[in-house]
Design a protein around this motif. Structure first.
Motif, PDB file in Angstrom:
ATOM      1  N   GLN A 137      -0.711  14.251  -6.512  1.00 32.73           N
ATOM      2  CA  GLN A 137       0.130  15.423  -6.690  1.00 32.73           C
ATOM      3  C   GLN A 137       0.780  15.400  -8.060  1.00 32.73           C
ATOM      4  OE1 GLN A 137       3.166  15.806  -3.785  1.00 32.73           O
ATOM      5  NE2 GLN A 137       2.092  17.405  -2.674  1.00 32.73           N
ATOM      6  N   LYS A 138       0.920  16.570  -8.612  1.00 31.96           N
ATOM      7  CA  LYS A 138       1.542  16.712  -9.926  1.00 31.96           C
ATOM      8  C   LYS A 138       3.057  16.822  -9.762  1.00 31.96           C
ATOM      9  CE  LYS A 138       0.407  19.183 -14.095  1.00 31.96           C
ATOM     10  NZ  LYS A 138      -0.232  20.364 -14.650  1.00 31.96           N
ATOM     11  N   VAL A 139       3.790  16.014 -10.523  1.00 38.33           N
ATOM     12  CA  VAL A 139       5.253  16.070 -10.487  1.00 38.33           C
ATOM     13  C   VAL A 139       5.703  17.037 -11.573  1.00 38.33           C
ATOM     14  CG1 VAL A 139       7.379  14.759 -10.765  1.00 38.33           C
ATOM     15  CG2 VAL A 139       5.415  13.711  -9.642  1.00 38.33           C
ATOM     16  N   ARG A 140       6.493  18.005 -11.180  1.00 38.53           N
ATOM     17  CA  ARG A 140       7.002  18.996 -12.125  1.00 38.53           C
ATOM     18  C   ARG A 140       8.299  18.476 -12.734  1.00 38.53           C
ATOM     19  NH1 ARG A 140       9.592  24.640 -11.034  1.00 38.53           N
ATOM     20  NH2 ARG A 140       9.344  25.534 -13.084  1.00 38.53           N
ATOM     21  N   SER A 141       8.337  18.421 -14.055  1.00 41.94           N
ATOM     22  CA  SER A 141       9.555  17.954 -14.708  1.00 41.94           C
ATOM     23  C   SER A 141      10.451  19.148 -15.045  1.00 41.94           C
ATOM     24  CB  SER A 141       9.227  17.166 -15.979  1.00 41.94           C
ATOM     25  OG  SER A 141       8.568  17.994 -16.907  1.00 41.94           O
ATOM     26  N   MET A 142      11.739  18.899 -15.014  1.00 39.42           N
ATOM     27  CA  MET A 142      12.720  19.935 -15.294  1.00 39.42           C
ATOM     28  C   MET A 142      12.947  20.006 -16.801  1.00 39.42           C
ATOM     29  SD  MET A 142      16.675  20.242 -14.010  1.00 39.42           S
ATOM     30  CE  MET A 142      16.227  19.911 -12.335  1.00 39.42           C
ATOM     31  N   LYS A 143      12.997  21.215 -17.333  1.00 34.41           N
ATOM     32  CA  LYS A 143      13.276  21.409 -18.749  1.00 34.41           C
ATOM     33  C   LYS A 143      14.783  21.333 -18.967  1.00 34.41           C
ATOM     34  CE  LYS A 143      12.615  24.645 -22.503  1.00 34.41           C
ATOM     35  NZ  LYS A 143      13.856  25.345 -22.771  1.00 34.41           N
ATOM     36  N   LEU A 144      15.188  20.447 -19.839  1.00 33.41           N
ATOM     37  CA  LEU A 144      16.611  20.288 -20.143  1.00 33.41           C
ATOM     38  C   LEU A 144      16.876  20.710 -21.568  1.00 33.41           C
ATOM     39  CD1 LEU A 144      17.386  16.863 -18.469  1.00 33.41           C
ATOM     40  CD2 LEU A 144      17.824  19.143 -17.566  1.00 33.41           C
ATOM     41  N   PRO A 145      18.036  21.228 -21.840  1.00 32.49           N
ATOM     42  CA  PRO A 145      19.119  21.515 -20.913  1.00 32.49           C
ATOM     43  C   PRO A 145      18.835  22.775 -20.092  1.00 32.49           C
ATOM     44  CG  PRO A 145      19.732  22.285 -23.081  1.00 32.49           C
ATOM     45  CD  PRO A 145      18.389  21.611 -23.214  1.00 32.49           C
ATOM     46  N   ILE A 146      19.611  22.942 -19.058  1.00 29.60           N
ATOM     47  CA  ILE A 146      19.510  24.119 -18.210  1.00 29.60           C
ATOM     48  C   ILE A 146      20.407  25.200 -18.810  1.00 29.60           C
ATOM     49  CG2 ILE A 146      19.962  25.037 -15.908  1.00 29.60           C
ATOM     50  CD1 ILE A 146      19.559  22.077 -14.912  1.00 29.60           C
ATOM     51  N   GLU A 147      19.807  26.348 -19.122  1.00 26.30           N
ATOM     52  CA  GLU A 147      20.563  27.447 -19.724  1.00 26.30           C
ATOM     53  C   GLU A 147      21.112  28.359 -18.633  1.00 26.30           C
ATOM     54  OE1 GLU A 147      18.361  29.613 -22.668  1.00 26.30           O
ATOM     55  OE2 GLU A 147      17.646  27.771 -23.616  1.00 26.30           O
ATOM     56  N   ILE A 148      22.384  28.677 -18.740  1.00 21.37           N
ATOM     57  CA  ILE A 148      23.022  29.568 -17.776  1.00 21.37           C
ATOM     58  C   ILE A 148      23.637  30.741 -18.540  1.00 21.37           C
ATOM     59  CG2 ILE A 148      24.763  29.784 -15.968  1.00 21.37           C
ATOM     60  CD1 ILE A 148      24.345  26.737 -15.484  1.00 21.37           C
ATOM     61  N   ASN A 149      23.022  31.905 -18.370  1.00 25.20           N
ATOM     62  CA  ASN A 149      23.509  33.138 -18.998  1.00 25.20           C
ATOM     63  C   ASN A 149      24.545  33.802 -18.099  1.00 25.20           C
ATOM     64  OD1 ASN A 149      21.829  33.526 -21.479  1.00 25.20           O
ATOM     65  ND2 ASN A 149      20.183  33.325 -19.987  1.00 25.20           N
ATOM     66  N   ASN A 150      25.324  34.684 -18.693  1.00 26.87           N
ATOM     67  CA  ASN A 150      26.341  35.465 -17.966  1.00 26.87           C
ATOM     68  C   ASN A 150      27.272  34.569 -17.145  1.00 26.87           C
ATOM     69  OD1 ASN A 150      25.217  37.987 -18.882  1.00 26.87           O
ATOM     70  ND2 ASN A 150      23.549  37.616 -17.453  1.00 26.87           N
ATOM     71  N   SER A 151      27.669  33.470 -17.743  1.00 27.30           N
ATOM     72  CA  SER A 151      28.534  32.495 -17.074  1.00 27.30           C
ATOM     73  C   SER A 151      30.005  32.790 -17.354  1.00 27.30           C
ATOM     74  CB  SER A 151      28.194  31.091 -17.580  1.00 27.30           C
ATOM     75  OG  SER A 151      29.112  30.141 -17.094  1.00 27.30           O
ATOM     76  N   ARG A 152      30.837  32.461 -16.411  1.00 25.78           N
ATOM     77  CA  ARG A 152      32.284  32.602 -16.589  1.00 25.78           C
ATOM     78  C   ARG A 152      32.898  31.360 -17.247  1.00 25.78           C
ATOM     79  NH1 ARG A 152      33.847  35.163 -10.745  1.00 25.78           N
ATOM     80  NH2 ARG A 152      32.814  37.153 -11.086  1.00 25.78           N
TER      81      ARG A 152
END
Length: 124
Positions: free
Chosen positions: A1-16
């Motif tokens: 099985q292929k392990v999916r890696s997370m792209k960092l950093p995580i971008e959060i738009n429209n944040s308070r």
């Protein structure tokens, strides 16, 4: 099985979060980098994304906590030097100097030497 890696950093738009940080500091803040997240009060422009990615690189090379401590130390020293002028203390923070100086350079992060913020100590 292929392990999916997370792209960092995580971008959060429209944040308070930038607005909340702004209320604490008395400044208008539209972007903020903390750990594996970068926050934007609207949508990231290329330049703002680069600015926050520079902070992400600074944090990563100092194992996050080191950058937070040194950022705070630079800010406190500037607050004393500039008679509690928050904006000037923020703007002349060594980490902000590098980020503002290089955020318009599209390939800076690929070419950036580690610990490049050190050269800004003399300018702060």
């Amino acid at each position: 099985q292929k392990v999916r890696s997370m792209k960092l950093p995580i971008e959060i738009n429209n944040s308070r979060i930038p607005g909340l940080i702004g209320k604490l500091t008395g400044m208008r803040i539209t972007g903020f980098s903390f750990g594996i997240w970068i926050f934007c009060s609207g949508t990231f422009s290329t330049r703002m994304r680069n600015h926050e990615l520079i902070h992400f690189a600074q944090q990563r090379e100092l194992l996050w906590v080191g950058q937070w401590l040194l950022y705070s130390l630079s800010f406190i020293i500037n607050m004393i030097r500039f008679k509690f002028d928050v904006r000037k203390s923020y703007r002349l923070n060594v980490f902000e100097l590098e980020a503002y100086d290089m955020d318009a350079c599209p390939h800076y992060l690929q070419e950036r030497p580690m610990y490049n913020w050190l050269k800004y100590i003399r300018k702060s």
